[in-house]
Write an enzyme that holds these catalytic residues in place. Structure first.
Site, PDB file in Angstrom:
ATOM      1  N   VAL A   1      12.448  79.234  35.302  1.00 26.31           N
ATOM      2  CA  VAL A   1      11.759  80.201  34.431  1.00 26.31           C
ATOM      3  C   VAL A   1      11.714  81.563  35.138  1.00 26.31           C
ATOM      4  CG1 VAL A   1       9.530  80.761  33.354  1.00 26.31           C
ATOM      5  CG2 VAL A   1      10.405  78.415  33.266  1.00 26.31           C
ATOM      6  N   GLY A   2      11.355  81.522  36.429  1.00 24.63           N
ATOM      7  CA  GLY A   2      11.284  82.761  37.214  1.00 24.63           C
ATOM      8  C   GLY A   2      12.636  83.454  37.307  1.00 24.63           C
TER       9      GLY A   2
ATOM     10  N   GLU B   1       4.831  91.919  46.232  1.00 27.01           N
ATOM     11  CA  GLU B   1       3.764  91.668  47.220  1.00 27.01           C
ATOM     12  C   GLU B   1       4.114  90.358  47.903  1.00 27.01           C
ATOM     13  OE1 GLU B   1       1.490  93.702  47.985  1.00 27.01           O
ATOM     14  OE2 GLU B   1       1.090  94.970  46.254  1.00 27.01           O
TER      15      GLU B   1
ATOM     16  N   GLY C   1       6.028  76.894  34.650  1.00 30.21           N
ATOM     17  CA  GLY C   1       7.270  76.212  34.967  1.00 30.21           C
ATOM     18  C   GLY C   1       7.687  76.468  36.397  1.00 30.21           C
TER      19      GLY C   1
ATOM     20  N   CYS D   1      -2.848  85.832  51.614  1.00 31.64           N
ATOM     21  CA  CYS D   1      -1.804  86.657  52.228  1.00 31.64           C
ATOM     22  C   CYS D   1      -2.403  87.604  53.249  1.00 31.64           C
ATOM     23  CB  CYS D   1      -1.070  87.448  51.149  1.00 31.64           C
ATOM     24  SG  CYS D   1      -2.185  88.443  50.152  1.00 31.64           S
TER      25      CYS D   1
HETATM   26  P1  NAD Z   1       6.467  81.306  46.188  1.00 37.55           P
HETATM   27  O1  NAD Z   1       7.291  82.496  46.521  1.00 37.55           O
HETATM   28  O2  NAD Z   1       6.971  79.967  46.550  1.00 37.55           O
HETATM   29  O3  NAD Z   1       6.198  81.233  44.612  1.00 37.55           O
HETATM   30  C1  NAD Z   1       5.608  82.322  43.918  1.00 37.55           C
HETATM   31  C2  NAD Z   1       6.016  82.243  42.454  1.00 37.55           C
HETATM   32  O4  NAD Z   1       7.421  82.482  42.331  1.00 37.55           O
HETATM   33  C3  NAD Z   1       5.751  80.896  41.790  1.00 37.55           C
HETATM   34  O5  NAD Z   1       5.252  81.127  40.492  1.00 37.55           O
HETATM   35  C4  NAD Z   1       7.138  80.257  41.760  1.00 37.55           C
HETATM   36  O6  NAD Z   1       7.287  79.297  40.742  1.00 37.55           O
HETATM   37  C5  NAD Z   1       8.025  81.468  41.504  1.00 37.55           C
HETATM   38  N1  NAD Z   1       9.423  81.341  41.933  1.00 37.55           N
HETATM   39  C6  NAD Z   1       9.954  80.465  42.812  1.00 37.55           C
HETATM   40  N2  NAD Z   1      11.279  80.704  42.966  1.00 37.55           N
HETATM   41  C7  NAD Z   1      11.592  81.750  42.156  1.00 37.55           C
HETATM   42  C8  NAD Z   1      12.793  82.485  41.889  1.00 37.55           C
HETATM   43  N3  NAD Z   1      13.941  82.182  42.472  1.00 37.55           N
HETATM   44  N4  NAD Z   1      12.733  83.506  41.026  1.00 37.55           N
HETATM   45  C9  NAD Z   1      11.573  83.856  40.438  1.00 37.55           C
HETATM   46  N5  NAD Z   1      10.394  83.199  40.648  1.00 37.55           N
HETATM   47  C10 NAD Z   1      10.408  82.158  41.507  1.00 37.55           C
HETATM   48  O7  NAD Z   1       5.038  81.589  46.843  1.00 37.55           O
HETATM   49  P2  NAD Z   1       3.764  80.633  46.882  1.00 37.55           P
HETATM   50  O8  NAD Z   1       4.024  79.496  47.822  1.00 37.55           O
HETATM   51  O9  NAD Z   1       3.290  80.343  45.508  1.00 37.55           O
HETATM   52  O10 NAD Z   1       2.678  81.628  47.536  1.00 37.55           O
HETATM   53  C11 NAD Z   1       2.503  81.767  48.908  1.00 37.55           C
HETATM   54  C12 NAD Z   1       3.142  83.045  49.405  1.00 37.55           C
HETATM   55  O11 NAD Z   1       2.685  84.150  48.634  1.00 37.55           O
HETATM   56  C13 NAD Z   1       2.762  83.370  50.837  1.00 37.55           C
HETATM   57  O12 NAD Z   1       3.895  83.805  51.545  1.00 37.55           O
HETATM   58  C14 NAD Z   1       1.785  84.525  50.695  1.00 37.55           C
HETATM   59  O13 NAD Z   1       1.699  85.389  51.793  1.00 37.55           O
HETATM   60  C15 NAD Z   1       2.329  85.212  49.497  1.00 37.55           C
HETATM   61  N6  NAD Z   1       1.272  86.036  48.886  1.00 37.55           N
HETATM   62  C16 NAD Z   1       1.371  87.402  49.000  1.00 37.55           C
HETATM   63  C17 NAD Z   1       0.359  88.205  48.487  1.00 37.55           C
HETATM   64  C18 NAD Z   1       0.424  89.714  48.588  1.00 37.55           C
HETATM   65  O14 NAD Z   1      -0.331  90.381  47.894  1.00 37.55           O
HETATM   66  N7  NAD Z   1       1.292  90.285  49.410  1.00 37.55           N
HETATM   67  C19 NAD Z   1      -0.734  87.613  47.862  1.00 37.55           C
HETATM   68  C20 NAD Z   1      -0.794  86.225  47.782  1.00 37.55           C
HETATM   69  C21 NAD Z   1       0.222  85.437  48.291  1.00 37.55           C
END
Ligand code: NAD
Length: 495
Positions: A212-213, A251, A208, A287
């Site tokens: 959901v988050g 992360e 979702g 990342c």
């Molecule tokens: P994102 O933060 O947009 O989404 C990540 C997840 O969070 C998704 O499942 C999303 O649906 C959910 N989400 C969105 N809003 C939320 C909220 N308010 N509360 C709870 N959950 C919510 O990130 P993305 O675009 O999917 O991924 C890219 C980012 O992730 C990049 O910045 C990358 O650097 C980072 N990343 C970090 C690591 C690490 O290990 N540090 C690894 C991979 C990716």
């Protein structure tokens, strides 16, 4: 097991061991050819989320008493089944995500390597420990924390979910997992397989959007949040977790510098290839990929020439199912447009843009979210492409005058995830110690230098806590000291 056909696949939510369907669905398109639907995932709601958390909370009452031996045995059965299903899982991942098949295989390989390592080390790291000496007996118990919410991003959906699920379950917690709507299918297949090896309610899977988050990170029954994603989302999660003071592992984003020292040899073809791979693996959507390269000004022109030569050899953009391809499309249009915006901004500020490598199938290239990788030469530290996390197939080169300046520029960031230093080993190790990051790699970078035996995570706004290594297991337990001292009264307390 899902048959791998080109018909769209449908995955379900899993709540208390039951597959649950939803009326509205997430439709996942193929980034190589967006008119093709790869499959459907449920679009779960806040109500579904409450049910999943309630199920996890109920299952925790029993599961918390399971033995570590039983948990390890169940996890090992799940690992075996994942290995047996490798082809189906990795091909589905490539189709929905856009990463080449070798890259999907690499993701599953790393996921399993960590699950196996967590099983192998669990007894030593989170097994109960009894200490007896002249002062008495102390039991260091490692209690499970409770219901864990695990939220993953789209770039490495399988490994960034299993990195949380394996230690959480081995520690005796129950879990609710939510992958990203931009890559929900293969990871849901993986989580279903794992869930089947555990009692109902121990592993719950939702798909979702943010609603959901938000429930997963604010519900009072959730005791720990393990999140991987963007820094902006991480900030919101900290706020959501604050009222009920939840444990957090975050992360977040990274903008990893690669410092080329004056002792680096641009004619070292193997090292140059490793650098190119560490910039463009998974189309740069990692990342921990090297996202800005600092080069001594005196070496700059020769470095650019040799870099382009190496990139032209390695970069082959095309169909993820063609084994000659090294880069597939970008995962989604929004990300592609953002990367293009950063490249255009740098160009408008005077940088030169060099296109790299070969496009193997021009017709497909036009259909999908493909981008030809670019090297941005003459970028400045204040350019957006250097300051922001591009998370895509482009990398800027910034010239520096001395090593102190390079260290300063590398540390001049809100992020501090990984980093790398290239050149003479000893000199590189000394410079590495001055970098603000969770990991610094020597003469390699990104996933090439990853070792699941050691902790991974960020400093500054790249995150809180660590995954992998001992800490990756310990962060799923509460240490509970049961102390039975020989001397029950302190001598200096008055009668
Ligand atoms: P994102 O933060 O947009 O989404 C990540 C997840 O969070 C998704 O499942 C999303 O649906 C959910 N989400 C969105 N809003 C939320 C909220 N308010 N509360 C709870 N959950 C919510 O990130 P993305 O675009 O999917 O991924 C890219 C980012 O992730 C990049 O910045 C990358 O650097 C980072 N990343 C970090 C690591 C690490 O290990 N540090 C690894 C991979 C990716």
């Amino acid at each position: 097991m899902i048959e791998l056909v080109h018909e769209p696949v449908t995955v379900h939510a899993l709540i208390n061991g039951e597959k649950v369907d939803t009326k509205d669905k997430i439709t996942r398109e193929n980034p190589s050819n967006p008119s093709e639907i790869v499959g459907y995932a449920p679009l779960n709601t806040k109500e579904d989320t409450v049910r999943a958390i309630d199920a996890a909370d109920e299952a925790f009452k029993t599961w918390r008493n399971s033995s570590l031996e039983e948990r390890i045995e169940r996890m090992q059965r799940a690992i075996k089944r994942l290995q047996d299903s490798q082809k189906e899982i990795t091909e589905l991942l490539s189709r929905e995500h856009g990463k080449p098949v070798y890259d999907s295989e690499g993701e599953l390989y790393v996921s399993i390597a960590w699950m196996e390592h967590a099983c192998k080390t669990a007894k030593d790291v989170i097994g109960d420990d009894v200490r007896e000496d002249e002062n008495g007996t102390t039991i260091i118990k490692h209690d499970p924390i409770g219901v864990v919410s695990a939220i993953a991003p789209w770039n490495y959906p399988i490994s960034l979910s299993t990195i949380k699920v394996a230690p959480a379950l081995l520690a005796g917690n129950t879990i609710v997992v939510k992958p990203s709507p931009l890559a929900p299918l293969a990871v849901t297949v993986v989580l279903d397989i794992i869930a089947e090896e555990f009692p109902p309610g121990v592993v719950n899977v939702l798909n979702g959007e943010a609603d959901v988050g938000i429930e997963m990170t604010s519900n009072p029954k959730v005791m720990k949040i393990a999140f991987t994603g963007g820094t902006e989302t991480g900030r919101k999660i900290m706020e959501a977790a604050a009222p009920t003071v939840k444990e957090l592992t975050l992360e977040l984003g990274g903008n990893d510098p690669a410092i080329m020292l004056p002792s680096f040899d641009p004619n070292d073809e193997k090292a140059m290839r490793r650098l190119v791979v560490s910039n463009f693996l998974t189309a740069g959507e990692i990342c921990m990929i090297a996202k800005r390269i600092y080069v001594p000004r005196s070496m700059h022109d020769q470095f650019v020439e040799k870099y382009i030569e190496a990139a032209n050899k390695w970069v082959r953009v095309g169909d993820p199912f063609n084994r000659d391809v090294t880069l597939g499309p970008v995962n989604n249009k929004k990300q592609k447009d953002y990367v293009q915006e950063l490249v255009d901004d740098a160009q408008a500020n005077g940088a030169e843009i060099h296109k790299l490598g070969e496009i193997l199938d021009p017709e497909l290239f036009e259909k999908g979210y493909f981008m030809q990788p670019t090297l941005v030469v003459g970028a400045k530290q204040e350019d957006r492409i250097v300051k922001e996390e591009q998370f895509g197939p482009t990398v800027p080169i910034v010239a520096y005058d001395d090593v102190d300046e390079a260290v300063h520029l590398a540390n001049d960031s809100i992020f501090g995830l990984t980093s790398s230093v290239w050149g003479d080993d000893q000199e590189a190790i000394e410079v590495a110690a001055r970098i603000e990051a969770g990991t610094t790699m020597i003469n390699t970078a990104a996933i090439q230098g990853l070792d699941v035996r050691y902790e991974f995570g960020g400093v500054k706004q790249s995150g809180v806590g660590r995954e992998y290594g001992e800490q990756g297991l310990k962060s799923y337990v509460n240490i509970h000291i049961i102390n039975n001292p020989n001397t029950k009264d302190l001598p200096h307390i008055p009668e």
